[in-house]
Design an enzyme around this catalytic site. Sequence first.
Site, PDB file in Angstrom:
ATOM      1  N   LYS A 260     -36.261 -70.504  38.550  1.00 47.56           N
ATOM      2  CA  LYS A 260     -37.261 -70.732  37.504  1.00 47.56           C
ATOM      3  C   LYS A 260     -38.067 -71.976  37.872  1.00 47.56           C
ATOM      4  O   LYS A 260     -37.504 -73.055  38.033  1.00 47.56           O
ATOM      5  CB  LYS A 260     -36.580 -70.926  36.144  1.00 47.56           C
ATOM      6  CG  LYS A 260     -37.522 -71.455  35.044  1.00 47.56           C
ATOM      7  CD  LYS A 260     -36.816 -71.612  33.684  1.00 47.56           C
ATOM      8  CE  LYS A 260     -37.712 -72.312  32.661  1.00 47.56           C
ATOM      9  NZ  LYS A 260     -37.071 -72.488  31.340  1.00 47.56           N
ATOM     10  N   LYS A 272     -43.194 -77.452  21.555  1.00 49.60           N
ATOM     11  CA  LYS A 272     -42.037 -78.331  21.378  1.00 49.60           C
ATOM     12  C   LYS A 272     -42.474 -79.597  20.649  1.00 49.60           C
ATOM     13  O   LYS A 272     -43.656 -79.950  20.685  1.00 49.60           O
ATOM     14  CB  LYS A 272     -41.477 -78.739  22.748  1.00 49.60           C
ATOM     15  CG  LYS A 272     -40.774 -77.648  23.513  1.00 49.60           C
ATOM     16  CD  LYS A 272     -40.253 -78.181  24.844  1.00 49.60           C
ATOM     17  CE  LYS A 272     -39.623 -77.084  25.679  1.00 49.60           C
ATOM     18  NZ  LYS A 272     -38.404 -76.500  25.101  1.00 49.60           N
ATOM     19  N   ARG A 346     -37.144 -66.922  30.682  1.00 52.83           N
ATOM     20  CA  ARG A 346     -36.584 -65.574  30.828  1.00 52.83           C
ATOM     21  C   ARG A 346     -37.671 -64.554  31.141  1.00 52.83           C
ATOM     22  O   ARG A 346     -37.409 -63.531  31.769  1.00 52.83           O
ATOM     23  CB  ARG A 346     -35.783 -65.215  29.565  1.00 52.83           C
ATOM     24  CG  ARG A 346     -36.589 -65.149  28.312  1.00 52.83           C
ATOM     25  CD  ARG A 346     -35.719 -65.155  27.050  1.00 52.83           C
ATOM     26  NE  ARG A 346     -35.166 -66.485  26.759  1.00 52.83           N
ATOM     27  CZ  ARG A 346     -34.354 -66.740  25.731  1.00 52.83           C
ATOM     28  NH1 ARG A 346     -33.982 -65.774  24.909  1.00 52.83           N
ATOM     29  NH2 ARG A 346     -33.900 -67.958  25.532  1.00 52.83           N
TER      30      ARG A 346
HETATM   31  N1  BES Z   1     -36.733 -75.148  29.389  1.00 51.79           N
HETATM   32  C1  BES Z   1     -36.209 -74.844  28.109  1.00 51.79           C
HETATM   33  C2  BES Z   1     -34.702 -75.061  28.025  1.00 51.79           C
HETATM   34  C3  BES Z   1     -34.252 -76.478  28.056  1.00 51.79           C
HETATM   35  C4  BES Z   1     -34.373 -77.265  26.937  1.00 51.79           C
HETATM   36  C5  BES Z   1     -33.681 -77.005  29.191  1.00 51.79           C
HETATM   37  C6  BES Z   1     -33.950 -78.570  26.958  1.00 51.79           C
HETATM   38  C7  BES Z   1     -33.260 -78.315  29.225  1.00 51.79           C
HETATM   39  C8  BES Z   1     -33.397 -79.100  28.102  1.00 51.79           C
HETATM   40  C9  BES Z   1     -36.493 -73.391  27.738  1.00 51.79           C
HETATM   41  O1  BES Z   1     -37.669 -72.872  28.236  1.00 51.79           O
HETATM   42  C10 BES Z   1     -36.562 -73.329  26.260  1.00 51.79           C
HETATM   43  O2  BES Z   1     -37.464 -73.905  25.713  1.00 51.79           O
HETATM   44  N2  BES Z   1     -35.633 -72.627  25.642  1.00 51.79           N
HETATM   45  C11 BES Z   1     -35.591 -72.511  24.221  1.00 51.79           C
HETATM   46  C12 BES Z   1     -35.253 -71.079  23.898  1.00 51.79           C
HETATM   47  C13 BES Z   1     -35.423 -70.730  22.447  1.00 51.79           C
HETATM   48  C14 BES Z   1     -36.892 -70.750  22.075  1.00 51.79           C
HETATM   49  C15 BES Z   1     -34.839 -69.361  22.208  1.00 51.79           C
HETATM   50  C16 BES Z   1     -34.519 -73.463  23.708  1.00 51.79           C
HETATM   51  O3  BES Z   1     -33.492 -73.612  24.368  1.00 51.79           O
HETATM   52  O4  BES Z   1     -34.746 -74.078  22.669  1.00 51.79           O
HETATM   53 ZN    ZN Z   2     -38.425 -73.747  29.924  1.00 58.50          ZN
HETATM   54 MN    MN Z   3     -39.300 -73.245  26.923  1.00 53.07          MN
END
Ligand code: BES
Ligand code: ZN
Ligand code: MN
Length: 489
Positions: A260, A272, A346
């Site tokens: 990724k 975010k 994903r």
């Molecule tokens: N890159 C993030 C995951 C992440 C968050 C990695 C914090 C390391 C530290 C990923 O793309 C993401 O934002 N995932 C979301 C998924 C949710 C929207 C279902 C998450 O984990 O909040």
């Molecule tokens: Zn991400």
């Molecule tokens: Mn994300």
Amino acid sequence: MAIIEISSLAGKDFSGDVLIVPVFSGRERHRLPLAISKVARQVMEESDFKADYLEIVPLHHPNGVKDSRWMLLVGLGDEDAVTHNKIRKAIGAAGRFCLKKGWKTIGLVSPATSILDHDEVQIAALEGVMLADYDFVKFKGKPEPKRFERVELFTNGDDTRKARRHLVQIEAGVGACHRVRDLANTPAGDLYPEAFAVLAQQLAKQHKVGIEILDPEALAKGGFNCVLAVGQGSVRTPRVIKLDYMPKEKPKKHVVLVGKGVCFDSGGLSLKDASNMETMKDDMAGAAIVLATLIACAEAQIPVQVTGIVGLVENMPSGSSYKPGDVLRSRSGKTIEVLNTDAEGRLVLADLLHYASELKPDHIVDLATLTGACLVALGDGVSGVFGEDQKLVEHLLDSGKNTGEHLWQLPLVAEYRDALKSHVADIKNISGTRWGGAISAAMFLRDFVDHGSWAHVDLSGGWSSAERDYRTHGATGEGPRWLLDWLSR
Ligand code: BES
Ligand code: ZN
Ligand code: MN
């Protein structure tokens, strides 16, 4: 990288900035060269130093060592409880101490223990000090990197052949770890998809690794609609890179690594908040690991064919962004309803995993900073591994143990797939519940893998908010070392 020397001499003949001397707790235990153990014992008798695990004491102009300005005692704790990883980490902590002092010529006494294999002890000790030798100063006003010039390992008569034979692989692994740290620490303003691709091209050429770069036009032709959708809100356009390493002799296996590479993850329109965005320049750690590992495979001449596929995008909010409610037709033909643009990793992987499956390799392993949920589950010192090929998963876990990069298996729960059912498409990109978020993400990926032997690694161990042992603050650089260990076996 520092010049590494391995000698069967005792450390007392060392001349340089500092001699690192690892010591076990418990007085009778240390079988150090005589002159050195005398100094250590003296400090222990004054009870200023107990040799507890990770305890460090510097001594100026110690007696008994030829011409070393400093001696650094580092505790390994109880000898009965020693492991290679403890050795690596204690010596790594000592290495960080030396680096911050600006000491550049380092002597290192190999720990004397009969509990562990001598060769492996030598390797772990060297790795510890080499992994600590990292300083990210590129963005300081006056960059003056503190790095070691020379590291000399003293084994006090033990056979040094195995450690010498392994030196090429040790250097490749440590170099790859540092490369991942550099890439993931570099701000997204400097390292965007095209810049990553240019860098990959230079490295691939230099190390005779094959490379193919798909630009937006090629991605559209190739059906990478999810990669394109995630990237469409940014002025920095996406790229997919395929790297190919082929060993000189006919390989027995073919492995595809998928990474990724979200160069910045703002969340997109599902934006975010400020604090959750702070570290999102590292959302391309999976891609960095894949690139660094392929280069390391070439350096160490690993006897396996390895293909790397990375998907590079920026996830940004704008007038052209993809939107919640959009339905994407993935490369596999399956349609995906996007309900949260922050579940973008994903989507990128969906296209890449389908592409990887077409290559029909023996194994596919993907690496991704995929979920915050995995961090909640395991903390930032352990990465999660998912897969149904239990043999493959166990091999990866073993390599994690061998290299001291902590991996832990999490389950693929078939039942959780139900939560990903969409009213309008074949699947949706979020489950709608916070619980088990790392598992539902893995279940999503599983839909796009058309291959029997696949493992998914959720990189919760990729970023460290504090300095620990040989790990620096920021990107840990974990990944290439356990991958190399696995590939070389
Ligand atoms: N890159 C993030 C995951 C992440 C968050 C990695 C914090 C390391 C530290 C990923 O793309 C993401 O934002 N995932 C979301 C998924 C949710 C929207 C279902 C998450 O984990 O909040
Ligand atoms: Zn991400
Ligand atoms: Mn994300």
